[in-house]
Design an enzyme around this catalytic site. Structure first.
Site, PDB file in Angstrom:
ATOM      1  CG  ASP A  36       1.786   2.513  -7.230  1.00 36.97           C
ATOM      2  OD1 ASP A  36       1.597   3.358  -8.116  1.00 36.97           O
ATOM      3  OD2 ASP A  36       2.656   2.657  -6.352  1.00 36.97           O
ATOM      4  CG  LEU A  37      -4.640   1.884  -8.343  1.00 33.49           C
ATOM      5  CD1 LEU A  37      -5.968   1.504  -7.713  1.00 33.49           C
ATOM      6  CD2 LEU A  37      -4.798   2.067  -9.840  1.00 33.49           C
ATOM      7  CG  ASP A  95      -1.996   1.532  -4.137  1.00 33.51           C
ATOM      8  OD1 ASP A  95      -1.214   0.968  -3.350  1.00 33.51           O
ATOM      9  OD2 ASP A  95      -1.813   2.687  -4.558  1.00 33.51           O
TER      10      ASP A  95
END
Length: 298
Positions: A179-180, A222
């Protein structure tokens, strides 16, 4: 003098040559066309339809390959050889542009053959449009609309298939979750348009980091996942390092201080879907706890 077998015949005094089977085709043309329509209706695969049509068209032209180009991309009949001369035809149906059908042949295509093929296209366009519509719906069901990556539904099916193959063939694979970091702040401070740009950029990063045998998925938001053919953790580490390096080199990601946290695990033939996912998720949690912008195995 030796006997010579004639494999082509001259048609309509125009100098056009057709395969030796063309005369037999002409005699039973109505039956052949009806048979073609019946066969074309047996599949919703664009490649399958092209293969059926190519076999039929070979009665009229010495065909080496058949290709169809449309907004969905390029499709070909099975065992197409596209190295010979192309002959293109636009396919339209009720004012709708379907795409371009391209025949490949090492022999010239005369007007008589073109006319015959165009007549056959009337049998092709309806099954082909049905296949195009089916492919579009299928892609909507399995693809993420923003990034074009596989979606969560496709991930569930692919993970189950990989585990089954692992049990039968003893071929280990890895699951990587990503994930970001700081993505929520991007959406909150700069708006969803910039957030979408960041997600598309990250999707392109992932495409540039994996091999043809690996699969990429976006769960939503994300959150992303990779299924990686990997007998041990070596490939995981290489891909994770590559992802983080390309993220750091992206001017867009750097502009908004976005990085990636990564967790991964190696599946075995005793795993179920929930077990392998839970381990990869724990690896992702470890990466977050370690300060983010890193990769951790579990």
């Amino acid at each position: 003098m030796e006997n010579v077998h004639i494999l082509t015949q001259r048609v309509s005094a125009r100098g056009d040559f057709m395969p030796f089977s063309a005369e037999r085709y002409r005699i039973s043309e109505q039956h052949n066309t009806h048979d073609l329509v019946t066969k074309l209706q047996t599949t919703l695969s664009i490649e399958g339809i092209l293969t059926i049509f190519a076999e039929h068209a070979k009665q009229l032209i010495n065909l080496s390959g058949l290709q169809f180009q449309s907004a969905l991309g390029v499709s070909e009949s099975v065992d197409s050889d596209t190295t010979h001369t192309p002959y293109s035809f636009d396919l339209d149906l009720e004012s709708e542009r379907l795409g371009q059908l391209i025949y490949f042949s090492q022999f010239p295509m005369g007007q008589a053959i073109e006319t015959k093929l165009q007549q056959l296209h009337a049998a092709l366009v309806y099954p082909l449009r049905n296949a195009i519509m089916y492919t579009r719906v299928l892609r909507l069901a399995t693809k993420d609309a923003l990034t074009g990556l596989n979606n969560r539904s496709q991930f569930n099916d692919s993970l189950a298939q990989r585990l089954e193959r692992c049990r039968r063939q003893h071929r280990p694979f890895s699951l990587m979750l990503l994930d970001l970091d700081n993505f929520k702040q991007v959406n909150d401070n700069f708006g969803h348009k910039i957030g979408d740009d960041v997600l598309q950029e990250f999707a392109n990063v992932l495409r540039n980091c994996v091999r043809g045998t690996d699969s990429i998925f976006r769960f939503g938001g994300d959150e992303f996942a990779l299924l990686i053919d990997d007998p041990e953790f070596t490939t995981n580490k290489v891909i994770a390092d590559r992802v983080m390096r390309l993220v750091s080199q992206s001017s867009l990601m750097a502009q908004y201080a976005v990085t990636s946290s990564i967790g991964f695990t190696l599946a075995n033939n005793q795993d179920c879907e929930n077990e392998v996912f839970a381990r990869a998720d724990k690896g992702l949690y470890r990466a977050k706890a370690a300060g983010r912008n890193c990769a951790k195995a579990y």
